[in-house]
Design a protein around this motif. Structure first.
Motif, PDB file in Angstrom:
ATOM      1  N   GLN A  41      44.915  23.996 114.600  1.00 58.04           N
ATOM      2  CA  GLN A  41      44.082  23.295 115.578  1.00 58.04           C
ATOM      3  C   GLN A  41      42.623  23.195 115.143  1.00 58.04           C
ATOM      4  N   THR A  42      42.170  24.156 114.347  1.00 57.85           N
ATOM      5  CA  THR A  42      40.760  24.153 113.947  1.00 57.85           C
ATOM      6  C   THR A  42      40.477  23.314 112.710  1.00 57.85           C
ATOM      7  N   VAL A  43      41.533  22.851 112.025  1.00 58.95           N
ATOM      8  CA  VAL A  43      41.325  22.126 110.764  1.00 58.95           C
ATOM      9  C   VAL A  43      40.431  20.893 110.938  1.00 58.95           C
ATOM     10  N   PRO A  44      40.668  20.015 111.917  1.00 60.49           N
ATOM     11  CA  PRO A  44      39.780  18.845 112.054  1.00 60.49           C
ATOM     12  C   PRO A  44      38.323  19.229 112.277  1.00 60.49           C
ATOM     13  N   THR A  45      38.097  20.237 113.130  1.00 61.32           N
ATOM     14  CA  THR A  45      36.722  20.678 113.385  1.00 61.32           C
ATOM     15  C   THR A  45      36.103  21.278 112.132  1.00 61.32           C
ATOM     16  N   ALA A  46      36.876  22.082 111.396  1.00 66.65           N
ATOM     17  CA  ALA A  46      36.362  22.705 110.179  1.00 66.65           C
ATOM     18  C   ALA A  46      35.998  21.647 109.137  1.00 66.65           C
ATOM     19  N   VAL A  47      36.832  20.628 108.994  1.00 59.22           N
ATOM     20  CA  VAL A  47      36.540  19.556 108.040  1.00 59.22           C
ATOM     21  C   VAL A  47      35.275  18.818 108.443  1.00 59.22           C
ATOM     22  N   ASP A  48      35.104  18.551 109.734  1.00 59.99           N
ATOM     23  CA  ASP A  48      33.916  17.839 110.218  1.00 59.99           C
ATOM     24  C   ASP A  48      32.646  18.649 109.980  1.00 59.99           C
ATOM     25  N   GLN A  49      32.708  19.971 110.237  1.00 57.25           N
ATOM     26  CA  GLN A  49      31.503  20.802 110.111  1.00 57.25           C
ATOM     27  C   GLN A  49      31.191  21.188 108.679  1.00 57.25           C
ATOM     28  N   ALA A  50      32.122  20.958 107.769  1.00 51.15           N
ATOM     29  CA  ALA A  50      31.864  21.286 106.364  1.00 51.15           C
ATOM     30  C   ALA A  50      30.707  20.470 105.805  1.00 51.15           C
ATOM     31  N   ARG A  51      30.455  19.283 106.364  1.00 52.93           N
ATOM     32  CA  ARG A  51      29.359  18.445 105.848  1.00 52.93           C
ATOM     33  C   ARG A  51      27.982  19.007 106.194  1.00 52.93           C
ATOM     34  N   PHE A  52      27.912  19.964 107.141  1.00 49.59           N
ATOM     35  CA  PHE A  52      26.623  20.564 107.484  1.00 49.59           C
ATOM     36  C   PHE A  52      26.349  21.835 106.682  1.00 49.59           C
ATOM     37  N   MET A  53      27.262  22.169 105.799  1.00 52.12           N
ATOM     38  CA  MET A  53      27.130  23.407 105.032  1.00 52.12           C
ATOM     39  C   MET A  53      26.775  23.095 103.582  1.00 52.12           C
ATOM     40  N   ALA A  54      26.379  24.127 102.871  1.00 51.27           N
ATOM     41  CA  ALA A  54      26.015  23.960 101.461  1.00 51.27           C
ATOM     42  C   ALA A  54      27.189  23.393 100.695  1.00 51.27           C
ATOM     43  N   ASP A  55      26.887  22.681  99.629  1.00 49.64           N
ATOM     44  CA  ASP A  55      27.920  21.991  98.847  1.00 49.64           C
ATOM     45  C   ASP A  55      29.059  22.935  98.454  1.00 49.64           C
ATOM     46  N   GLY A  56      30.242  22.568  98.872  1.00 49.07           N
ATOM     47  CA  GLY A  56      31.437  23.329  98.496  1.00 49.07           C
ATOM     48  C   GLY A  56      31.683  24.569  99.316  1.00 49.07           C
ATOM     49  N   SER A  57      30.665  25.065 100.050  1.00 54.73           N
ATOM     50  CA  SER A  57      30.842  26.312 100.779  1.00 54.73           C
ATOM     51  C   SER A  57      31.798  26.148 101.965  1.00 54.73           C
ATOM     52  N   GLY A  58      31.739  24.986 102.628  1.00 57.26           N
ATOM     53  CA  GLY A  58      32.642  24.767 103.754  1.00 57.26           C
ATOM     54  C   GLY A  58      34.093  24.746 103.315  1.00 57.26           C
ATOM     55  N   VAL A  59      34.365  24.048 102.215  1.00 58.99           N
ATOM     56  CA  VAL A  59      35.731  23.992 101.695  1.00 58.99           C
ATOM     57  C   VAL A  59      36.190  25.372 101.226  1.00 58.99           C
ATOM     58  N   ALA A  60      35.278  26.104 100.581  1.00 58.67           N
ATOM     59  CA  ALA A  60      35.626  27.445 100.112  1.00 58.67           C
ATOM     60  C   ALA A  60      35.947  28.369 101.279  1.00 58.67           C
ATOM     61  N   TRP A 100      28.097  32.685 107.929  1.00 52.96           N
ATOM     62  CA  TRP A 100      27.915  31.354 108.514  1.00 52.96           C
ATOM     63  C   TRP A 100      26.448  30.906 108.579  1.00 52.96           C
ATOM     64  N   PRO A 101      25.514  31.713 109.132  1.00 53.74           N
ATOM     65  CA  PRO A 101      24.121  31.252 109.226  1.00 53.74           C
ATOM     66  C   PRO A 101      23.494  30.943 107.868  1.00 53.74           C
ATOM     67  N   PHE A 102      23.978  31.601 106.820  1.00 51.59           N
ATOM     68  CA  PHE A 102      23.386  31.401 105.496  1.00 51.59           C
ATOM     69  C   PHE A 102      23.985  30.195 104.775  1.00 51.59           C
ATOM     70  N   LEU A 103      25.141  29.744 105.200  1.00 51.60           N
ATOM     71  CA  LEU A 103      25.802  28.628 104.532  1.00 51.60           C
ATOM     72  C   LEU A 103      25.501  27.282 105.185  1.00 51.60           C
ATOM     73  N   VAL A 104      25.070  27.297 106.442  1.00 46.97           N
ATOM     74  CA  VAL A 104      24.746  26.042 107.139  1.00 46.97           C
ATOM     75  C   VAL A 104      23.365  25.579 106.687  1.00 46.97           C
ATOM     76  N   VAL A 105      23.304  24.384 106.105  1.00 42.17           N
ATOM     77  CA  VAL A 105      22.025  23.848 105.618  1.00 42.17           C
ATOM     78  C   VAL A 105      21.486  22.737 106.526  1.00 42.17           C
ATOM     79  N   ASP A 106      22.304  22.217 107.392  1.00 44.23           N
ATOM     80  CA  ASP A 106      21.878  21.162 108.313  1.00 44.23           C
ATOM     81  C   ASP A 106      22.057  21.679 109.737  1.00 44.23           C
ATOM     82  N   ALA A 107      21.084  22.517 110.171  1.00 36.33           N
ATOM     83  CA  ALA A 107      21.180  23.103 111.506  1.00 36.33           C
ATOM     84  C   ALA A 107      21.107  22.040 112.589  1.00 36.33           C
ATOM     85  N   ALA A 108      20.359  20.965 112.326  1.00 43.38           N
ATOM     86  CA  ALA A 108      20.244  19.896 113.320  1.00 43.38           C
ATOM     87  C   ALA A 108      21.594  19.240 113.572  1.00 43.38           C
ATOM     88  N   GLY A 109      22.398  19.095 112.521  1.00 46.08           N
ATOM     89  CA  GLY A 109      23.720  18.500 112.693  1.00 46.08           C
ATOM     90  C   GLY A 109      24.654  19.377 113.509  1.00 46.08           C
TER      91      GLY A 109
END
Length: 411
Positions: A41-60, A100-109
């Protein structure tokens, strides 16, 4: 051995009691199933929020967390290393939450969004309950939601208001505590059932011994009444030489029968029919919460020393207790068998077989006396042998033989 030589006992359907092993199996599989469902159930949300994280960190992060969930599900359904997999997921979840707080680079998003890790919080707390004792599990259940609450207040966590963060935290804590209480209560109840069943079997063994002693006492009492008292009365009433001679013959016969009775009282050198052991084991099987298929072959005419009968009976009962308590398959799915086979005129082989979860005999700690003392040492001390064959996930076979070395005969 011809199939026609086997005689299977009739199984009476009964309601199986819940053992500690079954509680652990059901709880573990529920955790694995819900982990897969919540993770999906969380996969769609996780994929969407990966774009607000550092490159590759969301997928990792998704790869690590979802990989841990998959490993946990596999462990629970195969019943292999369940606690280790649950503990690993609980630890990975905490690390992901702290990172999590250290991997998110787009806090506004992330503004106004709920981090996808939140939806797996209950899975993590349940994993801790499965893997840890009550006190550490309770601490984890309280601390992890609190960490999430702090993350939720930060911009990287959506910048929620204090009220929303507290409500989310309390909701996760309440769910975790409910799971902790339910599993703890089930474990304690199952432990009580296991202990009661083992105590009942011990009482049965004691009663069986007293019953055998009582039978011998009744036989001796009957002999004294029928022979000795009759002889004494006859001797007291004798008047003629013929009557005295008859009384003397009766006295000699009574002494002979008393000597034979003394030999018949069970002792170290006495031999007992193997059918006595079979009846004792059938009676013990009837008291179990799980059914056993009982097969008996070649016991007619076989006699064993009393001490060998007692050792075989106690060791076989302990092996069956272990199967009922630890085979930990789904209720009704584990097939258990008891085989009793006579060998020659003075040998016996007993096998207790199940197709349950199995275990590694080499990994059993010395503090567990049921296998080492109650089965192996008991048989060896009486001149027999015991062999335990088990593989995780493939069941267990306990083979008892008296005398030692007779196991391979007559196969």
């Amino acid at each position: 051995m011809p199939a026609a030589d086997w005689r299977a006992s009739r199984l009476v359907p009964r309601r199986a009691a819940v053992s500690r092993a079954q509680v652990e199996t059901v709880a573990g599989r529920a955790l694995g199933a819900f982990g897969l469902v919540f993770g999906a159930q969380t996969v769609p949300t996780a994929v969407d929020q990966a774009r607000f994280m550092a490159d590759g960190s969301g997928v990792a992060m998704m790869a690590v967390v979802y990989g841990a969930i998959a490993a946990l599900a596999a462990a629970t359904f195969t019943r292999v290393a369940v606690r280790a997999a649950a503990l690993a997921f609980a630890a990975i979840y905490v690390i992901a939450l702290l990172a999590w707080p250290f991997l998110v680079v787009d806090a506004a998003g992330m503004a106004g969004r709920t981090p996808w890790l939140y939806y797996l919080c209950t899975v993590a707390t349940t994993a801790a309950v499965i893997a840890l004792p009550v006190a550490p599990a309770a601490a984890y259940t309280s601390a992890v939601p609190a960490i999430y609450g702090v993350v939720r207040l930060s911009p990287s966590g959506g910048g929620a208001s204090a009220l929303i963060a507290v409500l989310d935290t309390m909701y996760a804590v309440i769910l975790g505590i409910v799971v902790l209480v339910i599993i703890t209560m089930l474990r304690q109840a199952a432990i009580a059932v296991d202990a009661a069943q083992e105590a009942a079997l011990e009482r049965y063994d004691a009663v069986a011994r007293r019953h055998a002693t009582e039978i011998e006492r009744v036989k001796v009492d009957a002999l004294v009444h029928d022979s000795v008292l009759t002889t004494l009365l006859s001797a007291a009433a004798s008047r003629t030489p013929a009557e005295r001679a008859l009384a003397a013959r009766m006295a000699a016969d009574a002494v002979r029968r008393l000597d034979e009775a003394a030999v018949e009282v069970p002792g170290l050198d006495d031999r007992v029919a193997l059918t006595v052991l079979t009846r004792r084991l059938r009676g013990g099987v009837a008291g179990f919460s799980a059914p056993f298929i009982v097969r008996v072959d070649g016991t007619d005419g076989v006699e064993l020393p009393v001490e060998a009968i007692d050792a075989l009976s106690s060791a076989a009962m302990q092996a069956m207790v272990n199967s009922v308590q630890h085979a930990d398959g789904p209720i009704g799915r584990v097939r258990r068998e008891l085989e009793v086979r006579g060998v020659g005129a003075g040998g016996c082989v007993i096998r207790v077989i199940d197709n349950g979860s199995g275990f590694d005999p080499a990994a059993v700690p010395p503090s567990r006396l049921g296998l080492r003392v109650s089965i192996e040492e008991r048989m060896v001390n009486e001149g027999g042998s015991a062999r335990v064959e088990s593989v995780p996930g493939e069941g267990t076979t306990v083979t008892l033989a008296w005398p030692a070395g007779v196991e391979g005969s007559g196969e």
